[in-house]
Design a protein around this motif. Structure first.
Motif, PDB file in Angstrom:
ATOM      1  N   LYS A  80       0.820  -1.221   0.000  1.00  0.00           N
ATOM      2  CA  LYS A  80       0.000   0.000   0.000  1.00  0.00           C
ATOM      3  C   LYS A  80       0.848   1.262   0.000  1.00  0.00           C
ATOM      4  O   LYS A  80       0.356   2.339  -0.334  1.00  0.00           O
ATOM      5  CB  LYS A  80      -0.930  -0.012   1.218  1.00  0.00           C
ATOM      6  CG  LYS A  80      -2.042  -1.040   1.138  1.00  0.00           C
ATOM      7  CD  LYS A  80      -2.840  -1.120   2.423  1.00  0.00           C
ATOM      8  CE  LYS A  80      -3.616   0.144   2.693  1.00  0.00           C
ATOM      9  NZ  LYS A  80      -4.454   0.038   3.924  1.00  0.00           N
ATOM     10  N   VAL A  83       1.221   1.240  -3.987  1.00  0.00           N
ATOM     11  CA  VAL A  83      -0.054   1.279  -4.727  1.00  0.00           C
ATOM     12  C   VAL A  83      -1.178   1.156  -3.714  1.00  0.00           C
ATOM     13  O   VAL A  83      -1.179   0.236  -2.892  1.00  0.00           O
ATOM     14  CB  VAL A  83      -0.143   0.123  -5.753  1.00  0.00           C
ATOM     15  CG1 VAL A  83      -1.451   0.192  -6.520  1.00  0.00           C
ATOM     16  CG2 VAL A  83       1.038   0.183  -6.721  1.00  0.00           C
ATOM     17  N   ASN A  84      -2.156   2.065  -3.786  1.00  0.00           N
ATOM     18  CA  ASN A  84      -3.188   2.091  -2.759  1.00  0.00           C
ATOM     19  C   ASN A  84      -4.546   2.424  -3.380  1.00  0.00           C
ATOM     20  O   ASN A  84      -4.618   3.047  -4.442  1.00  0.00           O
ATOM     21  CB  ASN A  84      -2.835   3.144  -1.701  1.00  0.00           C
ATOM     22  CG  ASN A  84      -3.687   3.030  -0.459  1.00  0.00           C
ATOM     23  OD1 ASN A  84      -4.214   1.966  -0.140  1.00  0.00           O
ATOM     24  ND2 ASN A  84      -3.835   4.134   0.248  1.00  0.00           N
ATOM     25  N   PHE A  85      -5.599   1.991  -2.722  1.00  0.00           N
ATOM     26  CA  PHE A  85      -6.957   2.269  -3.202  1.00  0.00           C
ATOM     27  C   PHE A  85      -7.837   2.610  -2.000  1.00  0.00           C
ATOM     28  O   PHE A  85      -8.720   1.857  -1.625  1.00  0.00           O
ATOM     29  CB  PHE A  85      -7.525   1.071  -3.970  1.00  0.00           C
ATOM     30  CG  PHE A  85      -6.749   0.763  -5.222  1.00  0.00           C
ATOM     31  CD1 PHE A  85      -6.987   1.459  -6.390  1.00  0.00           C
ATOM     32  CD2 PHE A  85      -5.757  -0.211  -5.210  1.00  0.00           C
ATOM     33  CE1 PHE A  85      -6.253   1.194  -7.535  1.00  0.00           C
ATOM     34  CE2 PHE A  85      -5.024  -0.485  -6.351  1.00  0.00           C
ATOM     35  CZ  PHE A  85      -5.278   0.211  -7.523  1.00  0.00           C
ATOM     36  N   SER A  86      -7.568   3.757  -1.398  1.00  0.00           N
ATOM     37  CA  SER A  86      -8.340   4.181  -0.234  1.00  0.00           C
ATOM     38  C   SER A  86      -9.682   4.753  -0.687  1.00  0.00           C
ATOM     39  O   SER A  86      -9.840   5.210  -1.818  1.00  0.00           O
ATOM     40  CB  SER A  86      -7.568   5.232   0.574  1.00  0.00           C
ATOM     41  OG  SER A  86      -7.324   6.372  -0.222  1.00  0.00           O
ATOM     42  N   SER A  87     -10.635   4.738   0.217  1.00  0.00           N
ATOM     43  CA  SER A  87     -11.966   5.265  -0.087  1.00  0.00           C
ATOM     44  C   SER A  87     -11.975   6.781   0.042  1.00  0.00           C
ATOM     45  O   SER A  87     -11.144   7.379   0.739  1.00  0.00           O
ATOM     46  CB  SER A  87     -13.003   4.661   0.869  1.00  0.00           C
ATOM     47  OG  SER A  87     -12.656   4.950   2.212  1.00  0.00           O
ATOM     48  N   ASP A  88     -12.916   7.422  -0.639  1.00  0.00           N
ATOM     49  CA  ASP A  88     -13.041   8.876  -0.566  1.00  0.00           C
ATOM     50  C   ASP A  88     -13.468   9.311   0.830  1.00  0.00           C
ATOM     51  O   ASP A  88     -14.307   8.666   1.462  1.00  0.00           O
ATOM     52  CB  ASP A  88     -14.071   9.375  -1.585  1.00  0.00           C
ATOM     53  CG  ASP A  88     -13.578   9.223  -3.015  1.00  0.00           C
ATOM     54  OD1 ASP A  88     -12.352   9.247  -3.209  1.00  0.00           O
ATOM     55  OD2 ASP A  88     -14.423   9.085  -3.913  1.00  0.00           O
ATOM     56  N   ARG A 280      -4.829   7.124  -3.918  1.00  0.00           N
ATOM     57  CA  ARG A 280      -5.410   6.113  -4.802  1.00  0.00           C
ATOM     58  C   ARG A 280      -4.494   5.938  -6.010  1.00  0.00           C
ATOM     59  O   ARG A 280      -3.953   6.899  -6.543  1.00  0.00           O
ATOM     60  CB  ARG A 280      -6.811   6.537  -5.272  1.00  0.00           C
ATOM     61  CG  ARG A 280      -7.764   6.847  -4.126  1.00  0.00           C
ATOM     62  CD  ARG A 280      -9.146   7.189  -4.603  1.00  0.00           C
ATOM     63  NE  ARG A 280      -9.864   6.009  -5.049  1.00  0.00           N
ATOM     64  CZ  ARG A 280     -11.121   6.023  -5.498  1.00  0.00           C
ATOM     65  NH1 ARG A 280     -11.783   7.161  -5.579  1.00  0.00           N
ATOM     66  NH2 ARG A 280     -11.715   4.902  -5.853  1.00  0.00           N
ATOM     67  N   GLY A 281      -4.320   4.679  -6.429  1.00  0.00           N
ATOM     68  CA  GLY A 281      -3.456   4.407  -7.563  1.00  0.00           C
ATOM     69  C   GLY A 281      -2.004   4.282  -7.149  1.00  0.00           C
ATOM     70  O   GLY A 281      -1.683   3.850  -6.042  1.00  0.00           O
ATOM     71  N   SER A 282      -1.116   4.684  -8.039  1.00  0.00           N
ATOM     72  CA  SER A 282       0.317   4.563  -7.797  1.00  0.00           C
ATOM     73  C   SER A 282       0.866   5.830  -7.152  1.00  0.00           C
ATOM     74  O   SER A 282       0.459   6.942  -7.484  1.00  0.00           O
ATOM     75  CB  SER A 282       1.052   4.311  -9.118  1.00  0.00           C
ATOM     76  OG  SER A 282       2.448   4.433  -8.947  1.00  0.00           O
TER      77      SER A 282
END
Length: 331
Positions: A80, A83-88, A280-282
């Motif tokens: 993470k 590369v991560n995909f956290s919520s808004d 979010r993303g890279s």
């Protein structure tokens, strides 16, 4: 087929061992054993290989796949950091900052100035900005600076202090702390530029000639190891500004170090990585090489809530992409 599986198993275990070595950077300083820090540079390649081999065992319905999946969970947070995909986050923003390595303004002061003026940021922290007199930022108070790091603020600058000052041809690291009053409260901004490795593309690009490539690898390692050791001393100086701060801290800058490195673990100790919290993303921010490299960071104290973190790839006005982050300042 058994021979192939045995080779893959040995390779998988070897990769696991190397990945575990990157976790040791949280405990072992470069002056004691620098090779763990060297492993952190290869983390993206190692983890991709680990995942591919795990999928291979899954397809073969091997019980060892379960063990590799469970062991792989150890690297969830390290992944993470790349590369991560956290919520808004829905909270309203109180503060917007831009952190940017400007490459000495070599691609045009006016391009950098124009970009920053369109961002409507509250605080701008530059590294390798080149010449402070070259920038004319609208509505900003200009803090003390030099040819490497500087801070511009729309809020009142209360105090500034150097944490690291370059004093020789070999020491090119800089760091300063700037205390800024924002809506009645004071926050400490620490702007960092750790010792660079001073690589040129031709120094790291392999050409397929075994002897020449071997010498290049040796030359790269000869540069990396001493720089890691210098970073250890520089990190200690910066930590003093963090640990002694009576105010919440926002730590930003070009660490010249990748995630999961000694520098990452120890500069970020007790702080939150804004990308992990809200990105979010890279997080790759240095684009001069094809290999993914994240060396620009924003960390915050617990009392500061990161709402968004963006690596702005829409502009190429340096060999780094600008980093933009917004925050909710807790009362």
């Amino acid at each position: 087929m058994k021979v192939v599986r045995l080779i893959f198993l040995i390779a998988h275990l070897g990769i696991l061992f190397l990945l575990l070595g990157t976790l040791m950077n949280a405990y072992v300083p470069p002056k004691v054993y620098p090779w763990f820090n060297l492993l952190s540079l290869g983390f993206p390649v190692l983890i991709i290989a680990y995942i591919v081999l795990t999928i291979f065992w899954i397809f073969l319905w091997k019980k060892r796949a379960v063990a590799f999946i469970l062991l792989g969970l150890l690297f969830l947070n390290p992944i993470k950091r790349w590369v991560n995909f956290s919520s808004d986050k829905k909270a309203g923003s109180d503060l917007k900052i831009v952190s940017f390595n400007a490459k000495g303004g070599t691609l045009g002061y006016e391009n950098i100035e124009r970009y920053i003026n369109t961002q409507d940021a509250d605080i701008v922290l530059l590294q390798e900005h080149g010449n402070m007199k070259g920038y004319h930022l609208k509505g900003f108070n200009e803090g003390k600076g030099d040819d490497i790091i500087s801070v511009f603020s729309k809020y009142k600058i209360v105090d500034q202090k150097e944490l690291i000052e370059s004093n020789s041809e070999t020491n090119n690291a800089y760091a300063n702390q700037t205390d800024i009053e924002i809506k009645g409260s004071i926050y400490r901004f620490i702007n960092v530029y750790l010792q660079p490795f001073k690589f040129e593309k031709n120094m790291v690009k392999l050409k397929g000639n075994s002897d020449e490539d071997e010498q290049k690898v040796k030359d790269v390692v000869k540069r990396l190891i001493p720089t890691f050791k210098m970073h250890q001393e520089q990190v200690a100086s910066i930590r003093k500004g963090i640990d002694d701060s009576p105010y919440p801290v926002i730590l930003v800058g070009d660490f010249n170090s990748v995630p999961n490195s000694y520098e990452y673990y120890h500069l970020g100790k007790g702080l939150k990585d804004a990308f992990v919290e809200s990105g979010r993303g890279s997080a790759t921010s240095f684009h001069d090489y094809k290999f993914p490299i994240r060396i620009d960071y924003v960390f915050t104290s617990d009392s500061i809530l990161p709402l968004s973190y963006e690596v702005d790839r829409s502009v190429r006005i340096s060999d780094h992409y600008p980093v933009i982050a917004t925050f909710k300042l807790k009362k």
